[in-house]
Design an enzyme around this catalytic site. Structure first.
Site, short mmCIF file in Angstrom:
data_model
loop_
_atom_site.label_atom_id
_atom_site.label_comp_id
_atom_site.label_asym_id
_atom_site.label_seq_id
_atom_site.Cartn_x
_atom_site.Cartn_y
_atom_site.Cartn_z
N ARG A 289 0.52 -9.48 10.60
CA ARG A 289 1.80 -8.79 10.84
C ARG A 289 2.97 -9.75 10.64
NH1 ARG A 289 0.36 -4.73 9.38
NH2 ARG A 289 -1.49 -5.93 8.89
N GLN B 255 -9.16 -3.97 8.08
CA GLN B 255 -8.20 -3.54 9.10
C GLN B 255 -8.69 -2.29 9.85
OE1 GLN B 255 -3.88 -4.01 8.06
NE2 GLN B 255 -4.69 -4.27 5.98
N ASP C 199 -4.10 8.06 3.26
CA ASP C 199 -3.69 6.69 3.57
C ASP C 199 -4.52 6.18 4.75
OD1 ASP C 199 -2.20 4.38 3.43
OD2 ASP C 199 -0.52 5.16 4.59
N GLU C 200 -4.73 4.88 4.83
CA GLU C 200 -5.49 4.26 5.93
C GLU C 200 -6.88 4.89 6.05
OE1 GLU C 200 -4.32 1.67 7.08
OE2 GLU C 200 -2.16 1.75 7.41
N LYS D 115 0.82 -1.22 0.00
CA LYS D 115 0.00 0.00 0.00
C LYS D 115 0.85 1.27 0.00
CE LYS D 115 -1.93 0.65 3.90
NZ LYS D 115 -0.94 1.65 4.39
N THR D 116 1.86 1.30 0.87
CA THR D 116 2.72 2.49 0.95
C THR D 116 3.42 2.74 -0.37
OG1 THR D 116 3.06 2.07 3.31
CG2 THR D 116 4.59 3.60 2.24
#
Length: 640
Positions: free
Chosen positions: A590, A228, A197-198, A11-12
């Site tokens: 994670r 998430q 983002d997020e 994503k980043t």
């Protein structure tokens, strides 16, 4: 564009590549605004863009950080009782003000606590709703007049201190765009490209901010993952991402479903869990990574034995050549960390705890920050209370003297610091008396403090430390009590000021204090420190580790009892239960190599051991993906 980005799907990389592409196409970096939730994520985005194109937009930051910077420039245009030198109050300082307001309200019911008031005020601001609608319990509605009185006193006190709380940073920015003619057009012209983002973690206020920052061209690019969304307790609303294509009917939807982090075994387990949620955008994570180890489900008798097993497993893996930092222990609540810490200390296993006493919350750091805050904002009454209680120059001048000075400053319509430092104040101290001598000394001391430099930041911070001889003062204040550690903390603070100056050579002291105020728990994670990482599942988001342990996978712990026993304990809260499942999903994803899931038969709670049942989430993972053991007498015994 809406990018649904699964865990570990890059994503980043997508966000930073898009920013770099825009710049390569001729878009001025100053026209790009990119917002996320942690300083760590923002820093990573800036660094990646700089590597790609040689420069990064200045306006890449957290929601609160960007709003704070915009308000420093434009808050004077808004009628809100603050100026651009405002202080940002943290949770502790917010509750200090609320305690004063509650005390001023006289005799009130015990149900009205600073924590209750802080939650109600935050809910009201974030949801942009009345206090009546923001109260967490309907039974409190009869107390609404008192709640409103205290809340009004709180807002008045913030204005008198030229201070804002975290929620105000967002609220005042939205009000600036709403209420000040032409401001929305100015920001639309300034920022033509908006990236978030997020997005699944945005609350109602952040949603409103994005809607008002979006211009007619609708160059809005958001990334996120409804699976998430784990922060409803702080106002996050997953429905914002679910309704994005309704808010922007011409939006393009892209799904990133290839995971580059985890093994197929881990992903299959995570997918099996999360597909039990009904409120989601369907996707199926896959990976081309090699198959990995099965997940481990370990049952121990007590939580102390659970910690013992985790510690022994970590030590065994470490002896096989793995660094301590490769291991992370996640848990649902901070209270679970105590027995883990005790076990690790006893075994000599190094660890770093996220979510304990943060660096900037340590007493010596808070005391020193109070000096810097008065220098920047001479109206900061909370900082003055700290100085009056901790510095020799104020010896003999207690709370009563401070209250008198505040009243006199208010009468003169002058910030408290400027009033104390003024020649007129010194002239008013006629006659020799012990109190007047102390006040004259304080006045000269305050004048020197306010005249100290504000830039460069490292120079300003060092000048104030030397002026107060703060490191030597620690011994006067604390004697030998953790003296060396306190000195090291202050020295570390001076180094952080120097690092901030290196990264922001033109920034002033106000910008540094803003940066300090907005540090989150996850920002304190040092990936280079060779210690096992202990943190809550909520703090783990955005991080990854080769080996992940999730402790306390039990009913009433994960999922939390608040989800399994809703109002009156008669039925389950579906929304909260699905969020607990998302939290478990985040924890599993994670991991890069393998996951260990532990639970106990008896957990120590409220002074005694109580029976505990395995979490329903364990049953949602196919048996073919799990190895199950019972830990008994130091041995792992296979079980079905």
């Amino acid at each position: 564009m809406l990018v649904i980005a699964g865990a570990g799907s890059g994503k980043t990389r997508v966000v930073t590549r898009r920013i770099a592409w825009l710049i390569s196409q001729g878009v001025w970096p100053s026209q790009i605004l990119a917002m996320t939730f942690t300083n760590k994520a923002a820093r990573e985005m800036r660094e990646r863009v700089e590597v790609l194109v040689g420069q990064a937009p200045r306006s890449i930051g957290t929601f609160h950080g960007c709003c704070a910077r915009f308000l420093r420039r434009d808050i004077d245009r808004l009628e809100c009782g603050r100026d651009h030198n405002f202080t940002i109050y943290d949770d502790e300082e917010q509750k200090t003000i609320l305690k004063q307001c509650i005390k001023a309200a006289g005799k009130i019911p015990r149900a009205i606590t600073p924590s209750l008031m802080a939650a109600a005020i935050s809910n009201s601001k974030n949801g942009r709703k009345t206090l009546a609608a923001a109260l967490p319990d309907e039974d409190l509605q009869d107390l609404l007049p008192i709640v409103e009185q205290i809340a009004a006193g709180y807002e008045k006190r913030l204005q008198e201190c030229n201070a804002v709380d975290f929620d105000d940073l967002l609220l005042l920015m939205v009000r600036l765009l709403e209420e000040v003619p032409g401001m929305a057009d100015i920001y639309h012209n300034r920022f033509r490209y908006l990236l978030v983002d997020e997005y699944q973690d945005t609350n109602h206020l952040q949603y409103e901010l994005i809607m008002r920052l979006a211009n007619a061209e609708q160059n809005v690019h958001v990334t996120g993952d409804p699976d998430q969304s784990i922060y409803s307790w702080r106002g996050a609303d997953y429905r914002n991402i679910m309704s994005f294509t309704q808010d922007f009917p011409n939006a393009k939807l892209v799904k990133l479903e290839q995971n580059y982090r985890s093994t197929p075994t881990i992903l299959n387990a995570a997918n099996s869990v999360i597909e039990n949620n009904s409120r989601r955008i369907p996707k199926e994570l896959f990976t081309e990574n090699k198959d990995g180890r099965l997940l481990t489900d370990i049952l121990t008798n007590t939580d102390r034995q659970e910690a013992e097993w985790i510690c022994r497993k970590v030590r065994r893996l470490h002896l096989n050549g793995h660094a301590w930092r490769e291991f992370a222990i996640f848990y649902r609540t901070n209270a679970q960390s105590r027995v883990l810490e005790e076990t690790f200390v006893k075994a000599g296993v190094p660890y770093q705890l996220l979510g304990g006493i943060r660096f900037y919350e340590r007493k010596e750091i808070k005391d020193f920050l109070a000096l810097l805050r008065i220098k920047v904002n001479p109206s900061d009454a909370v900082a003055f209370e700290r100085v009056f209680g901790n510095f020799p120059v104020c010896e003999g001048l207690g709370g009563k003297a401070l209250a008198e000075l505040q009243a006199q400053a208010a009468q003169e319509h002058c910030p408290l610091g400027h009033f104390i430092a003024s020649e007129a104040f010194r002239d008013s101290l006629k006659g020799r008396s012990r109190k007047n001598d102390r006040l004259k000394k304080l006045s000269s001391w305050m004048q020197t403090l306010l005249e100290a430099p504000s830039t460069p930041v490292a120079t300003a911070v060092l000048a104030i430390e030397q002026f107060c001889d703060f490191i030597r003062l620690l011994e006067v204040q604390h004697g030998k009590d953790n003296l060396e550690e306190r000195r090291e903390n202050v020295q570390s603070f001076l180094e952080r000021a120097q690092n901030f100056t290196n990264d922001n050579p033109e920034a002033d002291l106000a910008a540094f204090l803003e940066d300090v105020a907005l540090v989150a728990d996850v920002d304190n994670h040092d990936p280079q420190a060779d210690g096992v990482v202990l943190m809550t599942l909520h703090s783990s988001k955005g991080l990854e580790f080769p080996y992940v342990f999730i402790a306390g996978v039990e009913e009433g712990v994960l999922p939390h009892s608040r989800a399994t026993m809703a109002t009156g304990g008669l039925e389950e809260d579906t929304d909260q239960l699905e969020e607990e499942r998302r939290l478990f999903y985040v924890g599993i994803t994670r991991a890069r190599r393998t996951v260990y899931l532990s639970h106990v038969a008896m957990r120590y709670q409220y002074g005694s051991y109580k029976p505990s049942a395995p979490s329903r989430f364990l049953a949602e993972i196919p048996s073919a993906l799990m190895r199950r053991f019972l830990y008994l007498n130091g041995e792992e015994i296979p079980r079905r």
